[in-house]
Enzyme design. Structure first.
Site, PDB file in Angstrom:
ATOM      1  CE  LYS A  53      -2.629  -1.684  -5.398  1.00 38.22           C
ATOM      2  NZ  LYS A  53      -3.033  -2.318  -4.108  1.00 38.22           N
ATOM      3  CB  SER A  73      -1.393  -5.915  -4.273  1.00 38.31           C
ATOM      4  OG  SER A  73      -2.272  -4.968  -3.692  1.00 38.31           O
ATOM      5  CB  SER A  96      -2.258  -4.517  -0.601  1.00 33.58           C
ATOM      6  OG  SER A  96      -2.407  -5.848  -1.012  1.00 33.58           O
TER       7      SER A  96
END
Lengths: 95, 474
Positions: B72, B148, B172
């Site tokens: 990420k 997210s 997330s």
């Protein structure tokens, strides 16, 4: 709990954000909506409850006081938007 | 078949047998990215050349030797960008160091490969708040991947990553895994070092794996955890072998169903899938018990005080001085701050900074932040009480399947309420996993549903055992 009464331009300045008049009206409306929802917390009597800062109770973590490797000056400066030699350069602060 | 479709466990076997090399894996993943990332938008960038060099140097005797892991875009990896999907870090930031979790990954032999899209600074549940591009759900390109960590989940479910790292502040990791149909695990708060993870809400943030299988989640978690002196909330506790429960049965496991989590408002198809999962667990010998988490209704409100408040303080570091975007038109220091930050941050980030700043401003701290910390105690106590009766707690991961791109645009409150089942787990610091539990047909397309399994603090082994038993029986 105070009623939602956000002074958006004051908060923007504290946040170091500049908002156009249009943006300010837009955010003010949205944030008042969110704050009204957050006010559901007022329905509960929380007076005597101990606050929780972190879910896992870890307090006063100290490291051993000894020399250890850190970032080099070059690493720290490597992403500087503007630099003068070995220093970060910023707009003039004092006259 | 492309190696990009493989699991970590499968690749390990073939590497050990000498059938493939780490270079083969990186090449196949790179090819998969090149062919499908245009459609999915999961990766923001990837550096095949560096990954190939690292693959050639990989020590295959290590447990994750030569396995590429997508990252990420909010974790620092030396020499790579770390944009947080924000304009404020997109132009000119190159990470000068490895995050603690990345160092652990490397010690296990894995190589970080590719930077995955996300909601800007991890603020959002759809990845639509990325300033750098849209990510699409691999099951239906007209829908969001969740967020997210939407890029991480879309890449893994779309077979353009073997596995990935995400971060989870209010769901997330688990929510995008549920919406894309893969496995996502948020470890106990403090298990994984936050050093080098760009901070959103420091008392809630935790890094964890997003994988194709439960076994892979355990394998990857084995090489993420451990005390790190550079994160003062990192726990000094023994790191078990997280695969210890994989393959073991769940006869007699006490599974709690919180009545507050089985409510109107949950999509009927999601409820049906989770009900079927409960029956399956029962058929495997689990003992299902009704429980109560009475303060559940406080969760979202509590979170939307604590997270923006902490974010407003954390994001004060973006001042245009040491790194990140700097406005070119400022003439004095105040203008420099105002312009650099206003030009660099997107709308949701501004919204949360404003909200957090307001709630921490003079005269409001007790009314908001302190009150939310007290509510947090009640939510945590609910779980402590419940875990005196059961071993794990289950619920839907998300009340609804993936929504259409743009559907919740500019309706922040509606978007915030999507996190209702995942947020309390962060507030209480517990481990939680989302494992696929069927699908729901919407507009003729089958959309994945996730089952959330929540465990006692530091009891990831039981969470993984339950998730694996369910996954294998499904």
């Amino acid at each position: 709990m105070p009623a939602a009464d956000i002074d958006i331009q004051k908060v923007a300045k504290l946040s170091r954000l500049s908002l156009t008049t249009e943006e300010a009206a837009h955010y003010e409306k949205q944030l008042n909506g969110v704050l009204a929802y957050i006010d559901t917390l007022t329905a509960h009597d929380l007076g005597d409850v101990e606050p929780t800062a972190h879910a896992m109770p870890v307090f006063d973590v100290l490291r051993v006081d000894e020399e250890r490797p850190g970032f080099t000056q070059e690493q720290c400066l490597s992403n500087a938007p503007k630099r003068a030699g070995d220093q970060f350069q910023i707009p003039k602060v004092i006259e | 078949m492309s190696l990009a479709t493989s699991t970590i466990a499968q690749l390990r076997q073939r590497l050990t047998a000498g059938e493939i090399t780490p270079r083969d894996i990186v090449q196949d993943v790179a090819k998969a990215i090149e062919s499908r990332n245009g459609e999915l938008g999961a990766y923001l960038s990837f550096d095949t050349e560096t990954a190939l060099k690292e693959a050639d140097a990989a020590d295959k005797s290590l447990p994750l030797g030569g396995i590429p892991i997508g990252i990420k875009d909010n974790m620092n990896v030396t020499g790579q960008p770390c944009t947080c999907a924000s304009k404020i870090l997109a132009e000119n930031y190159t990470a000068p160091y490895d995050a603690g979790a990345i160092q652990k990954l490397r010690q296990g032999g894995a190589l970080p490969f590719g930077r995955l899209n996300m909601d800007e600074f991890a603020m959002g549940s759809s990845t639509e708040n990325s300033a750098l591009g849209i990510t699409r759900n691999p099951c239906d390109a007209s829908r969001v991947p969740g967020g997210s960590s939407g890029g991480s989940a879309a890449a893994v479910a779309g077979d353009i990553a073997i596995a990935a790292l995400g971060s989870d502040t209010g769901g997330s990791i688990r929510q995008p895994a549920a919406l894309c149909g893969c496995v996502g695990l948020k470890p106990t708060y403090g298990r994984v070092s936050r050093f080098g993870l760009v901070a959103f809400a420091s008392s809630l943030d935790q890094i964890g794996p997003i994988t194709k299988t439960v076994e892979d989640a355990a394998l990857l978690l084995n090489h993420l955890c451990g005390k790190d002196g550079r994160d003062s909330t990192s726990l000094d506790v023994e790191v078990p072998d997280f695969t210890a429960g994989i393959g073991k049965d769940i006869k007699g496991l006490r599974v709690g169903l919180p009545k507050e989590y089985f409510i109107d408002g949950t999509h009927a198809g999601v409820s049906a899938a989770v009900d079927a999962a409960i029956k399956k667990l029962e058929s495997l010998g689990a003992i299902i018990e009704q429980i109560s988490l009475p303060h559940t209704e406080l969760g979202v409100a509590t979170y939307y005080v604590l997270a923006p408040a902490e974010a407003s303080a954390n994001l004060a570091r973006f001042d245009g001085v040491r790194y990140g975007h700097r406005s070119s038109s400022a003439t004095d220091l105040m203008e420099h701050y105002l312009k650099s930050r206003s030009e660099g941050f997107g709308p949701e980030v501004k919204r949360r900074i404003l909200l957090g700043t307001y709630m921490l401003s003079s005269g409001y701290y007790d009314a908001y932040y302190l009150r939310a910390q007290k509510a947090r105690t009640l939510i945590r106590n609910d779980f402590t009480e419940a875990f005196s009766k059961v071993d794990v707690i289950i619920s839907p991961t998300s009340p609804a399947p993936a929504h259409k791109l743009g559907e919740l645009k500019d309706n922040p409150l509606a978007a915030y309420l999507e996190d209702v089942f995942t947020i309390p787990v962060n507030l209480a610091g517990l481990p939680g996993i989302s494992v696929p539990c069927g699908d729901v047909e919407v507009d003729g397309v089958k959309l994945p549903v996730g089952l959330q399994i929540i465990g006692k603090p530091l009891d990831e082994v039981t969470v993984l055992r339950a998730a694996h038993a369910y996954e294998q029986a499904r």
